[in-house]
Design an enzyme around this catalytic site. Structure first.
Site, short mmCIF file in Angstrom:
data_model
loop_
_atom_site.label_atom_id
_atom_site.label_comp_id
_atom_site.label_asym_id
_atom_site.label_seq_id
_atom_site.Cartn_x
_atom_site.Cartn_y
_atom_site.Cartn_z
N GLU A 91 -11.28 1.26 -4.04
CA GLU A 91 -10.53 1.56 -2.66
C GLU A 91 -9.20 2.10 -3.08
O GLU A 91 -8.96 2.49 -4.34
CB GLU A 91 -10.30 0.40 -1.90
CG GLU A 91 -9.37 -0.69 -2.51
CD GLU A 91 -9.81 -1.96 -1.97
OE1 GLU A 91 -10.51 -2.03 -0.96
OE2 GLU A 91 -9.28 -2.98 -2.47
N ASP B 218 0.73 -1.13 0.06
CA ASP B 218 0.06 -0.19 -0.15
C ASP B 218 0.93 1.24 -0.07
O ASP B 218 0.68 2.13 0.86
CB ASP B 218 -0.99 0.01 1.34
CG ASP B 218 -1.81 -1.24 1.24
OD1 ASP B 218 -1.91 -1.75 2.35
OD2 ASP B 218 -2.18 -1.90 0.18
#
Ligand code: 6LW
Length: 511
Positions: free
Chosen positions: A181, A24
């Site tokens: 997302e 991420d």
């Protein structure tokens, strides 16, 4: 062939640019300096911060959440709870970090710092942001927008965490997309661009983008979505998604993103977690086009700026642990010390095994498909050892104490004492060797990576006590969002470690 600039072997660089469990990724640039922040889940301290001068060579310079006043994860177990995806930005002379501490007592938090290596401020809670993967972006008039998974958005005051007005739904991703997302908002030219991930963080992962006239839209999707995916391919880098964009000083654009390096054929299994990869981006007709993402890439058009890699051996003779060392959930001072016996890392047992989330454990990410790890433990009257851990239910360890050394394997609901040897010494050298199948990431064979656990006897002879199949310590078997961590633990009483040596190994499995 353009002459390559100095420092790039054959004018290339290799992906991943940050190996091991650094998922991420979020990136920002200040002048010639790039900074990266990644998720850390149940590991303490949280949110590793890395620095680079060339986008390829990175050095971890700290962790943003390294005080109990910043981070408590009382109920975090592997990958379910703890620190999910951050966004790192620089605005008005300050660094800003927004991130979600998933689980009881958590939520969305914002920290700020003038030095990204720390200290970072105590977090400001943002109760009005209820989704994960929060992003921060400032409008030209100074208004701050927080965009998060959904894709939803609120305007906020980043200093107080106050939100203004109800959340607005901006985009649900490409038609039929799963789980939009990881949003990031950018102002490029006259457009606002909304970059997202969709398809879930496994083999269906993808990156899509939309653009609009204002930070709150309305957004039109790129006709070329997804702008990056490896789903449905046999490419050696899989799960590609969760990206962030950055503009280099020369005006070129680049994307950092997460990916995995599976072994063992389709769909394969990966053990190093989701790692950070780099890809070039060009702009065509006002839309970003992502270049080929491969293990070997054409070097950027500037000189390499290598960083000093931390020494493979840590002698624990500094007054603090290197930021690469992580523990599970917390690291209370009463359970570890660098001063009780100077030059040694002292660990006091809290929980009795790695099956427990409160185990006293200090480890570092496995960053190489093959590596050799050695440590010298002084067990005294205690018990502890060297472990390779994916989570509480998937770990292998070699443990010393009580006049013996034994190998323990925990796979799902099963736990075995695999091998035992009488060893009367209290100072014992323990070892874990991970030998992966051939170096290429993606190979049709089903060779596992082998985990060898052993002990060096008093006569200097090293004995492998067990060879275990590494596939059981893969994310595909265990599930979750993390990768392997190799480190030291205390299971009973007090144990001390003089040093730990982690050497990447180019070895292949012996025929
Ligand atoms: C992250 C989200 C995701 O917050 O996984 O699958 C979460 N998608 O983007 C943990 O990495």
């Amino acid at each position: 062939m353009t002459r390559s600039l100095p420092g790039w072997p054959n004018g290339t660089f290799t992906n991943p640019v940050v190996a091991g469990m650094y998922p991420d990724p979020s990136i920002c640039r200040v002048g010639e300096d790039y900074y990266l922040a990644c998720s850390s889940f149940e590991y303490w301290p949280g949110v590793p911060i890395l620095h680079s001068r060339d986008l390829v060579h990175w050095e971890q310079i700290g962790n943003a959440l390294d005080r109990p006043s910043q981070l408590r994860m009382p109920a975090a177990t592997a990958s379910s709870g703890g620190i999910y995806a951050p966004t790192l930005r620089h605005h008005d002379g300050r660094f800003w970090l927004i991130v979600t501490n998933v689980g009881p007592g958590g939520g969305t938090i914002i920290c700020t710092a003038t030095n990204p290596a720390g200290p970072w401020s105590d977090p400001v809670p943002v109760p009005g942001v209820t989704g994960i993967d929060p992003d921060l972006a400032w409008d030209t008039d100074g208004r701050c927008w927080c965009t998060y998974a959904g894709i939803e958005q609120v305007r906020i005051d980043p200093w107080t965490g106050q939100v203004f007005g109800p959340p607005q739904r901006l985009w649900s991703g490409a038609p039929g997309a799963q789980a939009p997302e990881a949003p990031h908002l950018y102002r490029v030219g006259g457009w606002w661009y909304l970059l997202i991930a969709e398809g879930g963080t496994e083999r269906g992962h993808a990156v899509s983008i939309a653009r609009g006239p204002e930070p709150y839209g309305p957004f039109e999707p790129s006709p070329a979505n997804p702008v990056l995916t490896h789903r449905g391919t046999h490419k050696p880098i899989q799960n590609t998604g969760h990206a962030d964009l950055v503009e280099a000083p020369d005006g070129s654009w680049w994307m950092v993103l997460l990916g995995v390096r599976p072994g063992g054929g389709t769909p394969g299994w990966h053990v190093l977690g989701r790692e950070t990869f780099l890809a070039p981006v060009s702009w065509v007709d006002g839309w970003p086009v992502v270049g080929e993402l491969a293990p070997v890439m054409t070097a950027p058009p500037w000189p390499a700026r290598p960083v000093a890699a931390p020494p493979p051996r840590d002698d624990f003779d500094a007054d603090r642990l290197h930021p690469r060392w992580v523990s599970v959930r917390s690291r209370p001072r009463k359970y570890w010390s660098l001063t009780e016996r100077p030059g040694w890392l002292t660990l006091h047992a809290r929980d009795e095994s790695l099956d427990r989330p409160e185990v006293t454990f200090v480890g570092r990410r496995q960053q190489d498909p093959s590596c050799g790890v050695r440590t010298l433990i002084d067990t005294g009257d205690g018990r502890g050892g060297l472990a390779i851990r994916l989570d509480e239910r998937h770990h292998y360890e070699i443990e010393a104490g009580g006049g013996e050394v034994r190998v323990i394997a925990r796979i799902g609901s099963m736990r075995w004492a695999v091998a035992t040897r009488p060893v009367s010494a209290t100072r014992v050298r323990l070892g874990i060797d991970v030998l992966a199948a051939p170096a290429e990431y993606w190979h049709p064979c089903q060779e596992p990576d082998i985990v060898r656990l052993g002990v060096e006897h008093a006569d200097g002879v090293y004995e492998v006590l067990a060879e275990l199949d590494g596939r059981y310590l893969s994310t595909e078997v265990a599930g979750g969002f993390t990768g392997r961590v190799i480190g030291m633990y205390a299971a009973f009483g007090t144990v001390r470690f003089d040093w730990l040596d982690y050497e990447p190994v180019a070895a292949k499995l012996s025929p």
